[in-house]
Design a protein around this motif. Structure first.
Motif, PDB file in Angstrom:
ATOM      1  N   GLY A 283       0.463  -8.720 -21.567  1.00 24.65           N
ATOM      2  CA  GLY A 283       1.894  -8.755 -21.827  1.00 24.65           C
ATOM      3  C   GLY A 283       2.344  -7.373 -22.267  1.00 24.65           C
ATOM      4  O   GLY A 283       1.564  -6.412 -22.273  1.00 24.65           O
ATOM      5  N   TYR A 284       3.593  -7.257 -22.633  1.00 24.57           N
ATOM      6  CA  TYR A 284       4.096  -6.008 -23.204  1.00 24.57           C
ATOM      7  C   TYR A 284       5.181  -6.355 -24.206  1.00 24.57           C
ATOM      8  O   TYR A 284       5.663  -7.496 -24.259  1.00 24.57           O
ATOM      9  CB  TYR A 284       4.623  -5.076 -22.110  1.00 24.57           C
ATOM     10  N   TYR A 285       5.543  -5.405 -25.042  1.00 29.55           N
ATOM     11  CA  TYR A 285       6.600  -5.645 -26.038  1.00 29.55           C
ATOM     12  C   TYR A 285       7.585  -4.493 -26.007  1.00 29.55           C
ATOM     13  O   TYR A 285       7.204  -3.322 -25.997  1.00 29.55           O
ATOM     14  CB  TYR A 285       6.013  -5.783 -27.439  1.00 29.55           C
ATOM     15  N   ARG A 286       8.847  -4.835 -25.976  1.00 29.50           N
ATOM     16  CA  ARG A 286       9.918  -3.835 -26.017  1.00 29.50           C
ATOM     17  C   ARG A 286      11.065  -4.430 -26.806  1.00 29.50           C
ATOM     18  O   ARG A 286      11.472  -5.571 -26.547  1.00 29.50           O
ATOM     19  CB  ARG A 286      10.357  -3.474 -24.590  1.00 29.50           C
ATOM     20  N   VAL A 293       5.649  -1.198 -26.641  1.00 19.64           N
ATOM     21  CA  VAL A 293       4.187  -1.213 -26.484  1.00 19.64           C
ATOM     22  C   VAL A 293       3.943  -1.530 -25.019  1.00 19.64           C
ATOM     23  O   VAL A 293       4.247  -2.627 -24.553  1.00 19.64           O
ATOM     24  CB  VAL A 293       3.533  -2.275 -27.386  1.00 19.64           C
ATOM     25  N   GLU A 294       3.421  -0.570 -24.270  1.00 21.20           N
ATOM     26  CA  GLU A 294       3.366  -0.701 -22.821  1.00 21.20           C
ATOM     27  C   GLU A 294       2.466  -1.839 -22.358  1.00 21.20           C
ATOM     28  O   GLU A 294       2.710  -2.450 -21.315  1.00 21.20           O
ATOM     29  CB  GLU A 294       2.900   0.616 -22.197  1.00 21.20           C
ATOM     30  N   LEU A 295       1.404  -2.119 -23.114  1.00 17.20           N
ATOM     31  CA  LEU A 295       0.502  -3.198 -22.722  1.00 17.20           C
ATOM     32  C   LEU A 295      -0.083  -3.852 -23.961  1.00 17.20           C
ATOM     33  O   LEU A 295      -0.540  -3.165 -24.885  1.00 17.20           O
ATOM     34  CB  LEU A 295      -0.628  -2.669 -21.841  1.00 17.20           C
ATOM     35  N   VAL A 296      -0.051  -5.178 -23.974  1.00 16.84           N
ATOM     36  CA  VAL A 296      -0.619  -5.963 -25.066  1.00 16.84           C
ATOM     37  C   VAL A 296      -1.653  -6.911 -24.466  1.00 16.84           C
ATOM     38  O   VAL A 296      -1.358  -7.636 -23.520  1.00 16.84           O
ATOM     39  CB  VAL A 296       0.461  -6.772 -25.807  1.00 16.84           C
ATOM     40  N   SER A 302      -7.325 -11.827 -30.856  1.00 20.73           N
ATOM     41  CA  SER A 302      -7.129 -10.440 -31.261  1.00 20.73           C
ATOM     42  C   SER A 302      -6.111  -9.784 -30.333  1.00 20.73           C
ATOM     43  O   SER A 302      -6.173  -9.956 -29.113  1.00 20.73           O
ATOM     44  CB  SER A 302      -8.450  -9.661 -31.212  1.00 20.73           C
ATOM     45  N   ILE A 303      -5.195  -9.046 -30.916  1.00 20.14           N
ATOM     46  CA  ILE A 303      -4.152  -8.371 -30.152  1.00 20.14           C
ATOM     47  C   ILE A 303      -4.497  -6.899 -30.058  1.00 20.14           C
ATOM     48  O   ILE A 303      -4.622  -6.211 -31.076  1.00 20.14           O
ATOM     49  CB  ILE A 303      -2.774  -8.555 -30.810  1.00 20.14           C
ATOM     50  N   HIS A 304      -4.675  -6.413 -28.833  1.00 24.02           N
ATOM     51  CA  HIS A 304      -4.941  -4.999 -28.589  1.00 24.02           C
ATOM     52  C   HIS A 304      -3.716  -4.398 -27.916  1.00 24.02           C
ATOM     53  O   HIS A 304      -3.101  -5.026 -27.052  1.00 24.02           O
ATOM     54  CB  HIS A 304      -6.156  -4.812 -27.682  1.00 24.02           C
ATOM     55  N   THR A 305      -3.382  -3.168 -28.301  1.00 23.98           N
ATOM     56  CA  THR A 305      -2.229  -2.504 -27.696  1.00 23.98           C
ATOM     57  C   THR A 305      -2.682  -1.301 -26.894  1.00 23.98           C
ATOM     58  O   THR A 305      -3.843  -0.885 -26.950  1.00 23.98           O
ATOM     59  CB  THR A 305      -1.228  -2.038 -28.771  1.00 23.98           C
ATOM     60  N   SER A 306      -1.747  -0.716 -26.174  1.00 20.18           N
ATOM     61  CA  SER A 306      -2.075   0.365 -25.243  1.00 20.18           C
ATOM     62  C   SER A 306      -2.152   1.727 -25.907  1.00 20.18           C
ATOM     63  O   SER A 306      -2.203   2.737 -25.231  1.00 20.18           O
ATOM     64  CB  SER A 306      -1.020   0.413 -24.131  1.00 20.18           C
TER      65      SER A 306
END
Length: 322
Positions: A283-286, A293-296, A302-306
């Motif tokens: 997913g992504y968050y904006r 966050v370009e990629l989640v 566990s949540i990893h971000t880009s």
């Protein structure tokens, strides 16, 4: 030169525990080549591109299964949907795992027929073009950020397109959005169609495996997030062709270089999960202040971000990076 596909292991495992296996994906990605190689001559092969075979499957499906005995590989099954209920009856009676391997374009009608006819009896996997890991000979496995590996013809039938030039304009306009959040109104204006048509055609491209729609990451405590998906062409070469980038050097120096790099990176991660038979947890968050966050990746809670190092995205807390 033979390149091992990461999906091979997944296919062999699923074939050993399911009566029917379906490999879907866009045309010319190697579905038939992959399955015929895995069959190693121990499986009868028929293709529905052969008009005589297709005619028999559609008019006398019972006779078809008498003539072509499992284990059987049927190519382009979407061209003979009447065969699916007879496959169901056959596997219910005989109950042998791996009796049927099927290939088909990832189309609405095909998936609907498969779901109705073979529910509980079929494993479905999706094959895309070669990943970088496959070409480089690296091992298979779903991508999770670690310090050592940081993040840096069917369509026309489905859409019932009457004006091919108009649809080509839409494809070119859609390609310009790769790596970006979709704006249906703007896309429709560029393609000179209505916004509902643009939304429907983009869904068709996704169903055909030509684009991937990355949905926003949602959580009850994460507020002010946008709800529109981002669009990624699954084949950056196709996107470059549609946008008339003549070579890699010009594209790298051009205005869309970062969008193409993001597209390539996201699709590599997508393929790493898909090749393991997993639904990519991406997913992504904006937010409405354009912080993104370009990629989640939501992996096992566990949540990893880009941003590289694995980090928790804490829902409900204000995070300036987010």
């Amino acid at each position: 030169m033979y390149i091992k596909r990461h999906l091979e292991t997944t296919i062999e495992k699923l074939s050993g525990c399911c009566k029917v296996l379906l490999v879907t994906g866009p045309r010319q990605v190697g579905k038939t080549t992959l399955l015929r190689r895995l069959a190693e001559g121990n499986r009868t092969y028929v293709t529905m591109d052969d008009i005589n075979v297709r005619s028999l499957a559609m008019t006398e499906p019972g006779l078809f299964l008498q003539r072509y005995k499992p284990p059987l590989l049927i190519d382009e099954i979407q061209m003979a949907p009447k065969l699916l209920p007879y496959i169901k009856m056959y596997v219910d009676e005989h109950g042998n795992n791996g009796d049927f391997w099927l290939t088909g374009s990832h189309a609405f009608d095909l998936m609907e027929n498969v779901t109705e006819s073979l529910a509980g009896r079929i494993a479905i996997v999706h094959l895309l073009g070669f990943s970088h890991a496959e070409v480089a000979g690296l091992g298979a496995g779903a991508f999770v950020p670690e310090e050592k590996f940081l993040l840096q013809r069917d369509v026309r039938a489905l859409t019932q397109v009457n004006d091919e030039l108009q649809f080509y304009r839409f494809l070119c306009a859609a390609a310009s959005y790769t790596g970006s959040m979709i704006n249906y109104a703007a896309l429709a204006k560029e393609a000179e169609i209505t916004a509902p048509t643009a939304k429907q055609w983009l869904k068709v491209l996704a169903a055909a495996g030509l684009v991937y729609l990355l949905e926003p990451f949602m959580h009850p405590n994460l507020k002010y997030g946008v709800k529109a998906p981002k669009v990624y062409f699954t084949d950056t070469g196709l996107a470059a062709y549609l946008l008339r980038w003549s070579n890699a050097e010009i594209l790298e120096a051009g205005a869309m270089s970062s969008s193409f790099l993001e597209t390539w990176a996201v699709m590599e991660i997508y393929k790493s999960f898909s090749n393991c038979g997993q639904i990519p947890p991406l997913g992504y968050y904006r937010d409405f202040n354009s912080r993104e966050v370009e990629l989640v990746l939501n992996v096992d809670g566990s949540i990893h971000t880009s941003f590289g190092d694995p980090q928790k995205l804490q829902p409900g807390e204000r995070n300036e990076e987010v």
